[in-house]
Design a protein around this motif. Structure first.
Motif, PDB file in Angstrom:
ATOM      1  N   MET A   1       2.491   7.411  -3.269  1.00  0.00           N
ATOM      2  CA  MET A   1       1.587   6.483  -3.913  1.00  0.00           C
ATOM      3  C   MET A   1       2.360   5.408  -4.686  1.00  0.00           C
ATOM      4  N   LEU A   2       3.400   5.820  -5.402  1.00  0.00           N
ATOM      5  CA  LEU A   2       4.192   4.855  -6.153  1.00  0.00           C
ATOM      6  C   LEU A   2       4.923   3.896  -5.223  1.00  0.00           C
ATOM      7  N   LYS A   3       5.377   4.406  -4.088  1.00  0.00           N
ATOM      8  CA  LYS A   3       6.050   3.550  -3.105  1.00  0.00           C
ATOM      9  C   LYS A   3       5.073   2.505  -2.568  1.00  0.00           C
ATOM     10  N   LYS A   4       3.825   2.907  -2.393  1.00  0.00           N
ATOM     11  CA  LYS A   4       2.801   1.988  -1.884  1.00  0.00           C
ATOM     12  C   LYS A   4       2.557   0.862  -2.896  1.00  0.00           C
ATOM     13  N   LEU A   5       2.453   1.208  -4.174  1.00  0.00           N
ATOM     14  CA  LEU A   5       2.287   0.193  -5.216  1.00  0.00           C
ATOM     15  C   LEU A   5       3.511  -0.715  -5.292  1.00  0.00           C
ATOM     16  N   GLN A   6       4.675  -0.105  -5.226  1.00  0.00           N
ATOM     17  CA  GLN A   6       5.920  -0.864  -5.284  1.00  0.00           C
ATOM     18  C   GLN A   6       5.973  -1.873  -4.138  1.00  0.00           C
ATOM     19  N   SER A   7       5.584  -1.448  -2.967  1.00  0.00           N
ATOM     20  CA  SER A   7       5.580  -2.331  -1.802  1.00  0.00           C
ATOM     21  C   SER A   7       4.497  -3.407  -1.931  1.00  0.00           C
ATOM     22  N   LYS A   8       3.312  -3.026  -2.375  1.00  0.00           N
ATOM     23  CA  LYS A   8       2.191  -3.970  -2.512  1.00  0.00           C
ATOM     24  C   LYS A   8       2.523  -5.076  -3.507  1.00  0.00           C
ATOM     25  N   TRP A   9       3.106  -4.698  -4.635  1.00  0.00           N
ATOM     26  CA  TRP A   9       3.413  -5.667  -5.680  1.00  0.00           C
ATOM     27  C   TRP A   9       4.772  -6.336  -5.489  1.00  0.00           C
ATOM     28  N   GLY A  10       5.593  -5.814  -4.584  1.00  0.00           N
ATOM     29  CA  GLY A  10       6.903  -6.398  -4.317  1.00  0.00           C
ATOM     30  C   GLY A  10       7.842  -6.332  -5.513  1.00  0.00           C
ATOM     31  N   VAL A  11       7.914  -5.152  -6.130  1.00  0.00           N
ATOM     32  CA  VAL A  11       8.743  -4.972  -7.319  1.00  0.00           C
ATOM     33  C   VAL A  11       9.743  -3.844  -7.093  1.00  0.00           C
ATOM     34  N   SER A  12      10.772  -3.818  -7.932  1.00  0.00           N
ATOM     35  CA  SER A  12      11.758  -2.748  -7.864  1.00  0.00           C
ATOM     36  C   SER A  12      11.200  -1.489  -8.531  1.00  0.00           C
ATOM     37  N   ALA A  13      11.915  -0.392  -8.389  1.00  0.00           N
ATOM     38  CA  ALA A  13      11.477   0.874  -8.994  1.00  0.00           C
ATOM     39  C   ALA A  13      11.437   0.761 -10.516  1.00  0.00           C
TER      40      ALA A  13
END
Length: 99
Positions: A1-13
């Motif tokens: 889920m966090l990876k999906k948000l990270q990808s959607k928003w285009g941000v680093s960890a």
């Protein structure tokens, strides 16, 4: 889920962690401020209190997350996030309708 948000928003960890922290701290600050504001009124915790609390929190939330985002270095993300949110809520669009 966090990876999906990270990808959607285009941000680093790290940015994702700071964004989630901003949502958490901003939301908590907003809830705390709402309760303190309503403590200044003579209202008991009834239906009117709950309605006013929801209205106050709704108004304070954008201000709280913007204020919290500044020291966490996420102001640009939240400025864009809130702009998109308000655009969707208001139904306005920057696109011109063809004439």
């Amino acid at each position: 889920m966090l990876k999906k948000l990270q990808s959607k928003w285009g941000v680093s960890a790290l940015q994702l962690l700071l964004i989630i922290a901003t949502f958490a701290v901003g939301g908590s600050l907003c809830g705390y401020a709402g309760r303190k504001i309503l403590a200044l009124t003579p209202l008991d915790k009834g239906l009117l209190w709950v309605i006013l609390y929801v209205i106050i929190v709704t108004i304070l939330w954008p201000v709280a997350v913007i204020l919290v985002s500044i020291p966490l270095g996420q102001f640009k993300f939240f400025k864009n996030y809130l702009h998109k949110m308000f655009t969707k809520i208001s139904g306005s669009s920057k696109k011109q309708q063809p004439q």
